[in-house]
Every structure is written in C-alpha cells, then in structure tokens.
Design a protein around this motif. Structure first.
Motif: not given
Length: 198
Positions: A101, A135, A137-140
C-alpha cells in the motif's frame, strides 16, 4: 499594475483546493502506533521504498504488558518478510501476505479540512496540513490521514476496523530519501535462513 497582477496570481495559487497526493517515494523516519483493542503500543524507525515495494521496520513496544522488539524487512515483490536478529546474526524468513500500500491519499478520499498545526502568529511556528477521510482497501474499514500540504509528508493516520478497533499512527522525524540503501537488502547471513510458514 504588474504588482497587482502578481498578487492576484499568488492569491489564486494559495486559494486552490487541496487534492489527494502521494508521499515521496523514498522516506525515512519514525512512528508511534497504538491500538484500542489489542493493548499494544509500538515505537518504530522505518524506511520506505515505494519503487521497490520495500519497507524496513525496527520496532519495540508492548503488547498485553509484555515488551517486544523486532527488526522486519518486508519485500512485497518477493512476498517475503525477514525477521532480522542482528545480535546473533540470524534471520527468520516468512511469507508476506498482503498487497503493498503506497503512502498516498487515495483519489476517492474526502477532504475533511485544512489547518495549521502549531501557530500562524510567526514564521516557522506552524505547519499547514490537510486531513482526509475514506475507506480502507476492500472496504476493510475507515481511515483518517493528515499530511503536509507541501510535500504530502505523513503526520498521522487513524484506522478503524472491526477486528482491531481504532489504530493510531503518528509520524515524526521524516526525511526524504534513504541514507543507506543496503538497509533494504537482507543481510548476507539471511541467505541461508530457513523458510517458516511456507
């Protein structure tokens, strides 16, 4: 007349709305991290190489009232993490799960505001920063990051996930560049370390 035009252009430049940005591709500094649910506190020196997708963390901290220290080299392109033990010149080599990231404000982040940390009363007394939300990543989960207006240098980041609750990172002593690139290469004694967890 020229002075008036120059003043108007300068005012227009300063009045531009902040935009999402990327931190410098090579950074060295320190950070402190604490978590809400895990009873953990960490102080770490870090080296960050966006181009090579490498991060080195030399950290110490406490977890559930027990102290620990780690020297980790995360090599995302090789999907490998080295736990380096300099005192006895050994390493543990483990698989690195996850995607690199970059230190950046995502393009879909929302600007929360722009403020001056410190004071605007005199030269050098304050730092202009922008705070962004969005948000993970991947709405974690959610994040809130503060970076400098000039240079996009990280100041602080708050994450929230269901698993860990709030995690707070504060960055300081940041320097653009890496003094010794060898610190992002596994030491020679790591060449013969065994793979763990593969």
């Amino acid at each position: 007349m020229k002075l008036l035009i120059l003043s108007c252009l300068l005012a227009g430049c300063l009045a531009q709305k902040p935009r999402p940005c990327s931190s410098p591709p090579l950074l060295t500094g320190a950070l402190a991290m604490s978590t809400q649910k895990e009873n953990m506190w960490v102080y770490a020196k870090y080296l960050y190489d966006e181009m090579g997708q490498r991060i080195r963390l030399m950290e110490r901290g406490t977890y559930e009232n027990k102290t620990f220290s780690y020297d980790l080299l995360l090599l995302y392109r090789e999907a490998t993490v080295y736990e380096i033990h300099r005192h006895n010149r050994t390493c543990n080599k483990m698989p690195l799960k996850g995607v690199f990231q970059p230190m950046a404000i995502p393009k879909d982040a929302s600007l929360l505001g722009q403020v001056i940390l410190g004071s605007s009363s005199g030269p050098g007394e304050g730092l202009l920063v922008n705070t962004w939300t969005g948000d993970l990543p991947e709405k974690a989960g959610k994040f809130m990051s503060t970076v400098t207006e000039f240079g996009c240098i990280p100041v602080s980041t708050l994450f929230h996930t269901d698993r860990f609750g709030w995690m707070v990172l504060s960055y300081f002593d940041n320097v653009i560049g890496i003094l010794d690139p060898q610190d992002l290469i596994p030491p020679p004694y790591c060449q013969h370390c065994g793979d763990e967890g593969r």
